[in-house]
Design a protein around this motif. Structure first.
Motif: not given
Length: 163
Positions: A128-143
């Motif tokens: 779950r944490l790895a998925k959250a990190c990936q989502e956060a990284a994708v979100e950060e890349r989008k921003k």
């Protein structure tokens, strides 16, 4: 000389004992302390088993035999009871040991299952944490991409304004 005296004394004792033996009845011989060892080594030497001086002596001998038999029976019963008690205690100890082993095995199984469940929870939490990190990284890349595009668009606008 000492040998001769010793031999004579032995003969005198033998003759006295023989005279006493012949003068006694079988019941007296059995009761006599003088012949106790001899009779113990030679059962039946006092006379026939049914030979008694009187009816009271016969009855007393029967009573002694009955008491001895009763005592032997009681001793045998007590021995059997102790043996049974020992067996029961042994069986109880064995049963208790088996129960303890089963209890220990169940406790180990419970601990193993709890450990596995804990490991599974930890693994799910990691995923779950790895998925959250990936989502956060994708979100950060989008921003970051949006910010880059915004900066590029602003730069284009400024360039267009300068021209």
């Amino acid at each position: 000389r000492a040998r001769v005296i010793s031999l004579q004394a032995m003969m005198r004792r033998y003759m006295v004992r023989e005279k006493l033996w012949k003068s006694m009845t079988p019941g007296q011989r059995r009761r006599s302390k003088l012949f106790r060892r001899y009779l113990a080594l030679n059962p039946g030497a006092a006379g026939e088993p049914g030979e008694y001086d009187s009816e009271e002596e016969r009855m007393a001998e029967e009573e002694r035999a009955r008491q001895a038999k009763l005592r032997a029976t009681k001793e045998e019963q007590e021995k059997q009871r102790r043996e049974n008690q020992r067996k029961l205690e042994e069986e109880e100890r064995e049963r208790q040991k088996e129960e303890d082993e089963e209890r220990q095995r169940l406790e180990e199984e419970r601990l193993r299952l709890e450990s596995e469940a804990e490991e599974k929870k930890k693994e799910e939490e990691r995923q779950r944490l790895a998925k959250a990190c990936q989502e956060a990284a994708v979100e950060e890349r989008k921003k970051a991409e949006e910010a880059r595009l915004a900066v590029e668009q602003q730069w284009q606008e400024e360039k267009a304004a300068l021209q």
